[in-house]
Motif scaffolding. Sequence first.
Motif, PDB file in Angstrom:
ATOM      1  N   LEU A 194      22.301  -9.990   9.992  1.00  0.00           N
ATOM      2  CA  LEU A 194      23.616 -10.865  10.770  1.00  0.00           C
ATOM      3  C   LEU A 194      24.768 -11.036   9.851  1.00  0.00           C
ATOM      4  N   VAL A 195      25.819 -10.328  10.256  1.00  0.00           N
ATOM      5  CA  VAL A 195      26.895 -10.521   9.736  1.00  0.00           C
ATOM      6  C   VAL A 195      27.587 -11.670  10.202  1.00  0.00           C
ATOM      7  N   ILE A 196      27.958 -12.806   9.198  1.00  0.00           N
ATOM      8  CA  ILE A 196      28.243 -13.906   9.915  1.00  0.00           C
ATOM      9  C   ILE A 196      29.748 -14.320   9.357  1.00  0.00           C
ATOM     10  N   GLY A 197      30.354 -13.454   8.613  1.00  0.00           N
ATOM     11  CA  GLY A 197      31.727 -13.375   8.168  1.00  0.00           C
ATOM     12  C   GLY A 197      32.474 -12.181   8.050  1.00  0.00           C
ATOM     13  N   GLU A 198      32.517 -11.982   6.837  1.00  0.00           N
ATOM     14  CA  GLU A 198      33.026 -10.488   6.261  1.00  0.00           C
ATOM     15  C   GLU A 198      31.823  -9.768   5.937  1.00  0.00           C
ATOM     16  N   GLY A 199      32.049  -8.587   6.524  1.00  0.00           N
ATOM     17  CA  GLY A 199      31.161  -7.515   5.933  1.00  0.00           C
ATOM     18  C   GLY A 199      31.961  -6.116   5.514  1.00  0.00           C
ATOM     19  N   GLY A 200      32.169  -6.236   4.225  1.00  0.00           N
ATOM     20  CA  GLY A 200      32.959  -5.395   3.386  1.00  0.00           C
ATOM     21  C   GLY A 200      32.099  -4.402   2.625  1.00  0.00           C
ATOM     22  N   SER A 201      32.409  -3.072   3.057  1.00  0.00           N
ATOM     23  CA  SER A 201      32.102  -1.999   2.288  1.00  0.00           C
ATOM     24  C   SER A 201      30.541  -1.936   1.870  1.00  0.00           C
ATOM     25  N   GLY A 202      30.441  -1.350   0.792  1.00  0.00           N
ATOM     26  CA  GLY A 202      28.939  -1.090   0.265  1.00  0.00           C
ATOM     27  C   GLY A 202      28.165  -2.493  -0.124  1.00  0.00           C
ATOM     28  N   GLY A 203      29.342  -3.414  -0.265  1.00  0.00           N
ATOM     29  CA  GLY A 203      28.796  -4.832  -0.573  1.00  0.00           C
ATOM     30  C   GLY A 203      27.833  -5.207   0.550  1.00  0.00           C
ATOM     31  N   ALA A 204      28.082  -5.004   1.761  1.00  0.00           N
ATOM     32  CA  ALA A 204      27.416  -5.283   3.096  1.00  0.00           C
ATOM     33  C   ALA A 204      26.395  -4.362   3.228  1.00  0.00           C
ATOM     34  N   LEU A 205      26.638  -3.233   2.849  1.00  0.00           N
ATOM     35  CA  LEU A 205      25.270  -2.021   3.185  1.00  0.00           C
ATOM     36  C   LEU A 205      24.167  -2.372   2.340  1.00  0.00           C
ATOM     37  N   GLY A 206      24.474  -3.004   1.106  1.00  0.00           N
ATOM     38  CA  GLY A 206      23.395  -3.279   0.218  1.00  0.00           C
ATOM     39  C   GLY A 206      22.348  -4.103   0.676  1.00  0.00           C
ATOM     40  N   ILE A 207      22.605  -4.800   1.876  1.00  0.00           N
ATOM     41  CA  ILE A 207      21.320  -5.874   2.411  1.00  0.00           C
ATOM     42  C   ILE A 207      21.622  -5.593   3.725  1.00  0.00           C
ATOM     43  N   GLY A 208      22.223  -4.616   4.183  1.00  0.00           N
ATOM     44  CA  GLY A 208      22.588  -4.327   5.690  1.00  0.00           C
ATOM     45  C   GLY A 208      21.862  -3.205   6.511  1.00  0.00           C
ATOM     46  N   VAL A 209      20.801  -2.924   6.200  1.00  0.00           N
ATOM     47  CA  VAL A 209      20.031  -1.878   6.970  1.00  0.00           C
ATOM     48  C   VAL A 209      18.769  -2.479   7.414  1.00  0.00           C
ATOM     49  N   GLY A 210      18.622  -2.511   8.796  1.00  0.00           N
ATOM     50  CA  GLY A 210      17.714  -3.322   9.538  1.00  0.00           C
ATOM     51  C   GLY A 210      17.239  -2.817  10.784  1.00  0.00           C
ATOM     52  N   ASP A 211      15.983  -3.300  11.239  1.00  0.00           N
ATOM     53  CA  ASP A 211      15.627  -2.965  12.939  1.00  0.00           C
ATOM     54  C   ASP A 211      16.645  -3.201  13.817  1.00  0.00           C
ATOM     55  N   ARG A 212      17.137  -4.533  13.484  1.00  0.00           N
ATOM     56  CA  ARG A 212      18.198  -5.133  14.304  1.00  0.00           C
ATOM     57  C   ARG A 212      19.545  -5.678  13.825  1.00  0.00           C
ATOM     58  N   LEU A 213      20.556  -5.167  13.901  1.00  0.00           N
ATOM     59  CA  LEU A 213      21.929  -5.497  13.290  1.00  0.00           C
ATOM     60  C   LEU A 213      22.839  -6.164  14.421  1.00  0.00           C
ATOM     61  N   ALA A 214      23.199  -7.384  13.856  1.00  0.00           N
ATOM     62  CA  ALA A 214      24.026  -8.201  14.760  1.00  0.00           C
ATOM     63  C   ALA A 214      24.982  -8.790  14.174  1.00  0.00           C
TER      64      ALA A 214
END
Length: 366
Positions: A194-214
């Motif tokens: 769940l992106v609650i604010g900024e989702g920037g670059s690889g910094g977000a991808l490092g914990i951003g792979v999942g079954d459901r992205l919101a």
Amino acid sequence: MEDFLEFEQPIKDVEKKIEELKKFSEQMDVDLSGSIDELRKQLDLLKREIYNKLTPWQRVQLARNPGRPDTIDCIATFVEKFQELHGDRFFGDDPAIVCGTGVIGGHKVMFIGQRKGKNTKERLRCNFGSPHPEGYRKALRKMKLAEKFHIPVVCFINTPGAYPGIGAEERGQAHAIAENIFEMSRLRTPILCLVIGEGGSGGALGIGVGDRLAIMENAYFSVISPEGCAAILWKDSEKANRAAEVLKLTPKDLKSLGIFDDIVPEPLGGAHTNPAVAMETMKAYIVKTLTELKAIPIDKLVETRYQKYRHIGIFIEEQEASVAKLTPGIGVTESALPTPGEIAAAEMGEGQAVPEEEDVKPGREE
């Protein structure tokens, strides 16, 4: 609201008039409730008009508001029995990423999230929410622990990007992020991001792979910050508003492109205007989604997750065929490649004959 952005100035003006009328009414003992109610109606209409027509850059500015609920706020508000877990067993404990177990809506969960800090001292300690490699390695260790005990993972994403310092690069920043992406793609437990604010670059991808992205309604997700994109494309970071348009980083754009699954609504004006309501909405979404994901057999869940990421993107087969024809070794035989004469003819233009090699005889130039 204490802090106003430029596009929120009309709202500030009406709120100021309401406060002035209330003070005047109290001081002079005059009933001005009718005028105040009328102004409040105008204020509500004005907010709807402004916030329902936000530009991508305005949405980025809202996503960065320091008053938005962050990972620590969410955990403190709706997670029970939270137990924080520290360290990556390689280098140290990165405070920019928080990990721990807890309970939400009856579900035992491993929570992982990025932390920016609430004051200057905390923000410096957390690198303003930009994790080091040890933060991502810590996150991965906790994900593996969740997999071992068959509990789902919930990731709160809120970062301008991974920390770009020399030390972080020396300790393998890129490798740590890449390893997380790889391992999360096949982790045998449900994952909700769940992106609650900024989702920037690889910094977000490092914990951003999942079954459901919101993503929250006024958050953003992008390969680069608008300022960074503007500096590269136009050599001028002041053109960030133009870059935000091009990057397609808003929740509606991301969902239409098939990258995100859900958009979580926020109170009018942004989550920072009413954090309690915003976090209650987050909690309801998380509980509902975890219930759905846990009902799916794990083999099917992992395969669906893999296929989801395999099909992100747009591919134009005609262009691929053209590249394959002109590039040796890409699915074609050498007989399909153009001859040197054909290439030269194409470069010189149609209608100009190009002699073959055997027709060229030595001699003086004409």
